[in-house]
Design a protein around this motif. Structure first.
Motif, PDB file in Angstrom:
ATOM      1  N   ILE A   1       0.838  -1.209   0.000  1.00  0.00           N
ATOM      2  CA  ILE A   1       0.000   0.000   0.000  1.00  0.00           C
ATOM      3  C   ILE A   1       0.868   1.252   0.000  1.00  0.00           C
ATOM      4  N   PHE A   2       1.936   1.225   0.789  1.00  0.00           N
ATOM      5  CA  PHE A   2       2.829   2.384   0.860  1.00  0.00           C
ATOM      6  C   PHE A   2       3.495   2.642  -0.488  1.00  0.00           C
ATOM      7  N   ILE A   3       3.955   1.590  -1.142  1.00  0.00           N
ATOM      8  CA  ILE A   3       4.588   1.742  -2.462  1.00  0.00           C
ATOM      9  C   ILE A   3       3.589   2.294  -3.472  1.00  0.00           C
ATOM     10  N   ALA A   4       2.364   1.787  -3.424  1.00  0.00           N
ATOM     11  CA  ALA A   4       1.328   2.271  -4.342  1.00  0.00           C
ATOM     12  C   ALA A   4       1.021   3.746  -4.099  1.00  0.00           C
ATOM     13  N   MET A   5       0.990   4.149  -2.841  1.00  0.00           N
ATOM     14  CA  MET A   5       0.726   5.553  -2.528  1.00  0.00           C
ATOM     15  C   MET A   5       1.852   6.452  -3.020  1.00  0.00           C
ATOM     16  N   GLU A   6       3.081   5.999  -2.852  1.00  0.00           N
ATOM     17  CA  GLU A   6       4.227   6.818  -3.236  1.00  0.00           C
ATOM     18  C   GLU A   6       4.379   6.934  -4.747  1.00  0.00           C
ATOM     19  N   LEU A   7       4.133   5.849  -5.472  1.00  0.00           N
ATOM     20  CA  LEU A   7       4.433   5.835  -6.902  1.00  0.00           C
ATOM     21  C   LEU A   7       3.224   6.095  -7.793  1.00  0.00           C
ATOM     22  N   PHE A   8       2.024   5.786  -7.312  1.00  0.00           N
ATOM     23  CA  PHE A   8       0.872   5.870  -8.217  1.00  0.00           C
ATOM     24  C   PHE A   8      -0.278   6.735  -7.695  1.00  0.00           C
ATOM     25  N   ILE A   9      -0.443   6.826  -6.386  1.00  0.00           N
ATOM     26  CA  ILE A   9      -1.567   7.600  -5.852  1.00  0.00           C
ATOM     27  C   ILE A   9      -1.177   9.052  -5.614  1.00  0.00           C
ATOM     28  N   ALA A  10      -0.020   9.273  -4.994  1.00  0.00           N
ATOM     29  CA  ALA A  10       0.403  10.635  -4.665  1.00  0.00           C
ATOM     30  C   ALA A  10       0.744  11.487  -5.888  1.00  0.00           C
ATOM     31  N   PRO A  11       1.463  10.972  -6.893  1.00  0.00           N
ATOM     32  CA  PRO A  11       1.792  11.806  -8.058  1.00  0.00           C
ATOM     33  C   PRO A  11       0.547  12.351  -8.753  1.00  0.00           C
TER      34      PRO A  11
END
Length: 307
Positions: free
Chosen positions: A59-69
């Motif tokens: 979840i953290f990786i998804a937030m950093e790379l795909f959700i936050a940008p």
């Protein structure tokens, strides 16, 4: 990123508290048979803790790379990594290290390898090393209060790393595991506090504010040197208060767990023990001196001489 700090901190806090509970419980139940471990099975699922780590990291990786940008992907149109997303990849690399640790911890347990204990600790040490290096060599210039938060975070990571490596050579040391668990709890608390106080508007120290850079990144800046010095000092004071608070919590937690799960020791007075021995037919060996009778005889002799 506020959500990233909160999620990562919450994960560390839960895992650290879970380790603290289990290590203390095992120690209280039988310190002689105690052996350290980096993860614990549950009655629901043997690998529930490791699955939790894997899910949190994903979840953290998804937030950093795909959700936050903004464009929900971290690359420029030409396929390169933009400067504004370098820190996203750095944060994701930390999570990937713990994800690798959790995956191989399950594999090693399924294969029942002879070096499972050592290799699992080695994987944990690699994850903490990766975390330390990426924070220390961060692409963003951590200055001011933000830099102080990250500097003190590196101190906590160092403790976690050192105790993880020590767990290889001292597998039966409760203190090593206890300190490691407390340091992981502290990491979680510090990360969550960092997220709230740094990246939540209105929570910055007096004289400091969130500033949007040309790279479209928010940084915490202070109006002058006095405000900067005050902000850094407040971070140090907060950390020192948390050291005291976490220490009190850890010691209280240990005492409560020891009282709850520790064995009860019964003490019998010497008078009762002697009485029980006489009832059981215990006979004093020949030549044994009865101190109480001798003292009474000496006192009676002294009285007769005085008379």
């Amino acid at each position: 990123m506020l959500e990233g700090h909160q999620l990562l901190g919450f994960g560390f806090f839960v895992i650290g508290l879970w380790h603290l509970f289990n290590h203390t419980k095992l120690h209280a139940l039988g310190s002689k048979s105690y052996t350290s471990t980096l993860w614990f099975p549950t009655t629901i699922s043997r690998y529930m803790e490791l699955h939790f780590i894997m899910a949190s990291c994903t979840i953290f990786i998804a937030m950093e790379l795909f959700i936050a940008p903004i464009h929900h992907q971290p690359f420029d149109p030409d396929g390169t990594i933009p400067t504004t997303h370098l820190h996203n990849f750095e944060h994701s690399s930390m999570a990937m290290s713990f994800l690798v640790y959790a995956i191989f911890a399950i594999v090693l347990d399924m294969k029942c390898t002879m070096a499972q204990h050592e290799l699992t600790h080695f994987l944990g040490a690699i994850a903490f090393t990766q975390q330390f290096l990426l924070i220390h060599l961060h692409s963003r210039d951590h200055v001011g209060p933000e830099g102080q938060y990250h500097l003190l975070l590196q101190l906590l990571i160092t403790v976690s790393l050192a105790t993880t490596l020590m767990g290889i050579g001292f597998p039966k040391s409760f203190l090593v595991c206890f300190v490691r668990s407390v340091s992981i709890v502290f990491q979680g608390v510090w990360l969550m506090i960092m997220g709230f106080l740094l990246w939540t508007p209105g929570f910055q120290p007096k004289g400091c504010f969130m500033h949007l850079e040309e790279t479209e990144e928010y940084v915490v800046k202070c109006s002058d040197d006095e405000a900067l010095h005050r902000a850094v000092s407040l971070v140090n004071i907060l950390f020192s208060f948390l050291v005291i608070g976490v220490t009190v919590f850890a010691m209280s937690f240990y005492l409560v767990m020891l009282r709850r799960y520790g064995g009860k020791v019964e003490y019998v007075s010497l008078v009762k023990e002697e009485h029980y021995r006489e009832e059981d037919g215990f006979v004093k060996p020949k030549g044994t001196i009865d101190l109480e009778n001798n003292m009474d005889d000496d006192e009676s002799q002294k009285k007769s001489m005085q008379e």
